[in-house]
Design a protein around this motif. Sequence first.
Motif, mmCIF file in Angstrom:
data_model
loop_
_atom_site.group_PDB
_atom_site.id
_atom_site.type_symbol
_atom_site.label_atom_id
_atom_site.label_comp_id
_atom_site.label_asym_id
_atom_site.label_seq_id
_atom_site.Cartn_x
_atom_site.Cartn_y
_atom_site.Cartn_z
ATOM 1 N N SER A 408 0.840 -1.210 0.000
ATOM 2 C CA SER A 408 0.000 0.000 0.000
ATOM 3 C C SER A 408 0.870 1.253 0.000
ATOM 4 N N MET A 409 1.972 1.207 0.751
ATOM 5 C CA MET A 409 2.897 2.329 0.744
ATOM 6 C C MET A 409 3.574 2.463 -0.620
ATOM 7 N N ALA A 410 3.912 1.330 -1.234
ATOM 8 C CA ALA A 410 4.510 1.372 -2.562
ATOM 9 C C ALA A 410 3.540 1.965 -3.579
ATOM 10 N N ALA A 411 2.242 1.640 -3.437
ATOM 11 C CA ALA A 411 1.231 2.194 -4.340
ATOM 12 C C ALA A 411 1.136 3.708 -4.186
ATOM 13 N N LEU A 412 1.201 4.197 -2.949
ATOM 14 C CA LEU A 412 1.165 5.634 -2.724
ATOM 15 C C LEU A 412 2.384 6.315 -3.332
ATOM 16 N N LYS A 413 3.557 5.725 -3.115
ATOM 17 C CA LYS A 413 4.776 6.289 -3.694
ATOM 18 C C LYS A 413 4.706 6.293 -5.215
ATOM 19 N N GLY A 414 4.210 5.197 -5.785
ATOM 20 C CA GLY A 414 4.083 5.132 -7.233
ATOM 21 C C GLY A 414 3.117 6.163 -7.768
ATOM 22 N N PHE A 415 2.043 6.405 -7.027
ATOM 23 C CA PHE A 415 1.064 7.407 -7.436
ATOM 24 C C PHE A 415 1.667 8.804 -7.411
ATOM 25 N N LYS A 416 2.411 9.106 -6.373
ATOM 26 C CA LYS A 416 3.055 10.408 -6.276
ATOM 27 C C LYS A 416 4.043 10.608 -7.412
ATOM 28 N N ASN A 417 4.598 9.506 -7.911
ATOM 29 C CA ASN A 417 5.642 9.590 -8.909
ATOM 30 C C ASN A 417 5.131 9.458 -10.344
ATOM 31 N N LEU A 418 3.811 9.387 -10.529
ATOM 32 C CA LEU A 418 3.256 9.244 -11.873
ATOM 33 C C LEU A 418 3.618 10.406 -12.783
ATOM 34 N N LYS A 419 3.871 11.564 -12.194
ATOM 35 C CA LYS A 419 4.216 12.741 -12.995
ATOM 36 C C LYS A 419 5.498 12.512 -13.795
ATOM 37 N N ASP A 420 6.412 11.711 -13.227
ATOM 38 C CA ASP A 420 7.686 11.445 -13.895
ATOM 39 C C ASP A 420 7.709 10.114 -14.631
ATOM 40 N N LYS A 421 6.691 9.263 -14.341
ATOM 41 C CA LYS A 421 6.631 7.926 -14.941
ATOM 42 C C LYS A 421 7.928 7.152 -14.703
ATOM 43 N N THR A 422 8.493 7.344 -13.505
ATOM 44 C CA THR A 422 9.747 6.684 -13.159
ATOM 45 C C THR A 422 9.454 5.441 -12.336
ATOM 46 N N PRO A 423 9.958 4.271 -12.727
ATOM 47 C CA PRO A 423 9.689 3.054 -11.956
ATOM 48 C C PRO A 423 10.341 3.109 -10.586
ATOM 49 N N LEU A 424 9.708 2.470 -9.612
ATOM 50 C CA LEU A 424 10.227 2.424 -8.247
ATOM 51 C C LEU A 424 10.525 0.987 -7.848
ATOM 52 N N GLU A 425 11.568 0.806 -7.077
ATOM 53 C CA GLU A 425 11.814 -0.460 -6.411
ATOM 54 C C GLU A 425 11.685 -0.217 -4.925
ATOM 55 N N GLY A 426 11.173 -1.197 -4.211
ATOM 56 C CA GLY A 426 10.965 -0.991 -2.790
ATOM 57 C C GLY A 426 11.361 -2.206 -1.973
ATOM 58 N N SER A 427 11.666 -1.954 -0.686
ATOM 59 C CA SER A 427 11.999 -3.036 0.228
ATOM 60 C C SER A 427 11.367 -2.743 1.575
ATOM 61 N N LEU A 428 10.894 -3.802 2.222
ATOM 62 C CA LEU A 428 10.409 -3.712 3.585
ATOM 63 C C LEU A 428 11.594 -3.945 4.512
ATOM 64 N N LEU A 429 11.971 -2.909 5.279
ATOM 65 C CA LEU A 429 13.173 -3.000 6.112
ATOM 66 C C LEU A 429 12.889 -3.532 7.510
#
Length: 488
Positions: A408-429
């Motif tokens: 869900s956090m990754a989805a929020l980050k991806g949504f915020k980043n739609l303006k740049d259309k830049t892919p995100l990688e994520g990890s649960l620390l």
Amino acid sequence: MNIGLLEPSWQEIKAAARQNRLLTMEIEFSRRCNFNCVYCYLDDEHRYAEELTEAEFRRVILQAKDLGARTIIVLGGEPMLYPHIMDMLRFMKQQGLNVRLFTNGTDIDGSMARRLLDYGVFGVLKMNTFDEKIQDMLSGKKGAYRQIQTAFKNLKEVGYPTEKQLLGISTIICSQNIDELIDMWQWLKDQAIIPYFEIITPQGKAKDNYSLAVDAQRIRELFYQILEIDRHKYGHDWRPQPPLLGRECLRQLYSCLVNAYGEVQPCVGISMPVGNVREQKLSEIVRDSEVIQELKNYRKNLKGPCRECEKLERCYGCRGVAYQVTGDYLASDPSCWMNAAKLDHIIQLPLDADKLVPHKPPMRMVDKLVAVREKTSATEVTISKDTIFVGPDGMLDEVAYLEIIAQSMAALKGFKNLKDKTPLEGSLLGARKIKIYGTARVGDTLRASLYKICDYGELGVIRGEVYKGEQLLAEGEITVWHKRDAVA
């Protein structure tokens, strides 16, 4: 008068945005109203007992003044029904503040009109049409037209407008009045009265009232027709852009709204509380609100066609319309004629998570990002038999709740980043304070609600809750890391 001169200069606006200061503040003293306008931005839920006290209103006005505000814009409800309205007007005058009062004319007899003039109030009377039947219909009250006209007559008779005590007329642009607005504009300007003509924001009672709607190209025609009149008849030049006729709306850079309950909003149209003055100082809310800060940096953060518009330097469309229609305060404005042929490029919530997260089936659990608010978001999950987190008995493994919160956090980050259309990688620390209260199985639909406790660059600490209906299934805190890759 050139109504653009009433607004702060571009240099003042930029400085205020950079320094987290205010130049104006909008305020509701009460939600009480004796009209039932079909276009009202408020819904029918009113919590009168929760409204701020007079002392609390005074405190927040002083805080706004300390932040640099020199004008207080009084909205409603109907301000003239507020029992302490004259005391508040006197208080603001004593503080050296300019006051702009939007009213439907209630109780503005000759004596009250004189008092408003003496207090230096810039009165803005709500009047949408010359037609009595249409005005009464739009106001939701028989006799509204006569009340408005009586107040207008009384204000004029005591001397409004003068060079210092201005008078304005607030008018919504709708299908019922659009054919008379050119004549009304000239009629007002010939009397040195300030016209406030504005495109309706589809919220409150106006949200589903399609009878009010006007085609974007028809609105464009109106704006350009009035521009030509202003240029040739009144010597006033301006850039046509929504949502206001004859001037720019840049209030997200230098203003905010404090509603009757103390909730702070970026503006009337973005009906999303970002803080409450009963809990924080106004300066802290303005400084710390993610929503306010993202709006101040609109040129960096807008998504879709508005981001590429030639007018972007000093136009972001109507943020209120964008929020009400798409659920995203940074989306492109669907009401702007510049976007009429680009509506398919304007993203709306809810949004499928496969566009937002790097996870693929059977690892991906989150189906949709449903809502984004101040430091919060909500996602939806329907448990599939194909996910790796389901056991042979069809029950969801407990570890899945952590994964739902992380995705869900990754989805929020991806949504915020739609303006740049830049892919995100994520990890649960890491995770802490995880509690499991219930179970779920294949076919259940769950909702995950997130609250961002803190966010430091690529690290975020998030509190998450997972619900099945009203039942809380799990809660806890996670620390996540996101890496942004360069666009190929």
